[in-house]
Write a protein that holds these residues in place. Sequence first.
Motif, PDB file in Angstrom:
ATOM      1  N   ASP A 133     -15.889  19.473  46.165  1.00  0.00           N
ATOM      2  CA  ASP A 133     -17.126  19.861  46.826  1.00  0.00           C
ATOM      3  C   ASP A 133     -17.055  21.057  48.042  1.00  0.00           C
ATOM      4  N   ASP A 134     -15.802  20.877  48.462  1.00  0.00           N
ATOM      5  CA  ASP A 134     -15.466  21.624  49.806  1.00  0.00           C
ATOM      6  C   ASP A 134     -14.903  22.932  49.232  1.00  0.00           C
ATOM      7  N   GLY A 160     -18.436  29.472  54.864  1.00  0.00           N
ATOM      8  CA  GLY A 160     -16.842  29.079  54.889  1.00  0.00           C
ATOM      9  C   GLY A 160     -15.825  30.308  55.169  1.00  0.00           C
ATOM     10  N   THR A 173     -13.067  28.007  50.933  1.00  0.00           N
ATOM     11  CA  THR A 173     -13.109  26.826  51.870  1.00  0.00           C
ATOM     12  C   THR A 173     -14.309  26.733  52.546  1.00  0.00           C
ATOM     13  N   SER A 176     -17.977  22.718  55.339  1.00  0.00           N
ATOM     14  CA  SER A 176     -18.249  21.106  55.178  1.00  0.00           C
ATOM     15  C   SER A 176     -16.530  20.612  55.017  1.00  0.00           C
ATOM     16  N   ASP A 177     -15.900  21.401  54.843  1.00  0.00           N
ATOM     17  CA  ASP A 177     -14.231  20.577  54.634  1.00  0.00           C
ATOM     18  C   ASP A 177     -13.645  20.405  55.970  1.00  0.00           C
ATOM     19  N   GLY A 197     -16.073  20.046  59.503  1.00  0.00           N
ATOM     20  CA  GLY A 197     -17.141  19.181  58.658  1.00  0.00           C
ATOM     21  C   GLY A 197     -16.645  17.828  58.680  1.00  0.00           C
ATOM     22  N   PRO A 202     -21.269  16.538  53.375  1.00  0.00           N
ATOM     23  CA  PRO A 202     -21.212  17.926  53.576  1.00  0.00           C
ATOM     24  C   PRO A 202     -22.331  18.707  54.304  1.00  0.00           C
ATOM     25  N   GLN A 269     -23.588  23.073  48.943  1.00  0.00           N
ATOM     26  CA  GLN A 269     -23.655  22.398  47.719  1.00  0.00           C
ATOM     27  C   GLN A 269     -24.800  23.105  46.962  1.00  0.00           C
TER      28      GLN A 269
END
Length: 298
Positions: A133-134, A160, A173, A176-177, A197, A202, A269
Amino acid sequence: MAVAQRSGRSRYRLLLLILTAATLLTLDFRGFGPLDTAQSRVRDVLEPVVSAVDVVLGPVAEVWTVMFTYNDLRSENERLKDELDRLASADIRGAAEQDALERLLDATGVTFVEGVERLTATVLRDSVGNFDDDVMSIDVGHRDGVAPGMAVVTSAGFVGRVETVEAALSTVTAVSDPSLVVGVRLLDTGDVGLGHGMAGDPTRFVVDAGLRWPETGDMSELPAVGSPVVTSAGSRYPADIPVGRVASVEPSEAGLAQLVTVDLAADVQDLGYVTVLLLTPTDEAPVGPDSPFQEQSP
């Protein structure tokens, strides 16, 4: 025997009556009064017979009509169904095209940076890397001028950083990571800190380094809920890229620093397109003496 004879005579009389009536009704002598009168009387006599025939043969005629028009009706229904299917398909295609256009505008309508070359990229949803997801994959690479560390944005804000680059493919990346540390500035107070994140969420970002809790205890020195958070000038990315808005502020466990929770501006997302800022990142990491991320590069 007598009954049979009477029945035969009745049929004979009825047949004779019908033939006589047909003869009278088909004659056409204009202005001949007796003939007009005879025709009128014949019509009166035959009216019950004609009505009875209509009652008996009416359903048969309807069935006959349906039998011969069924194929036409079926063909018309099929044509109408095909037309409805075509219109529904066109409507779906139109909605998909509108959605794609809106996503493209969201990615390219970047107004918060100037003088930086930019490149629009498509997010590859079927890429292996996108199971994380990230992490997302995009359809541009080093042949397009993309390099690791470059900022990725949409019109909403920071998405990102470019992580790996191939000829025509790159991985990003997402903000949200939790491992991606970003230097930010709180516009309400002007304070600069480091954030990342939040694991499992997220949509959230937390600033947990560099922001001291007011020593005086004056809560007015805290950033207001809803105030903007942007990238700082000391970060590895261009300054003033929107990151999100303050959702809450609370003291750290030691009570010496602020923990600022931020609602991310970009929905990482649900991306169709993104913009890569083709600006070579600085080598300096936005870390300070009190930062717990001194050995990490945001």
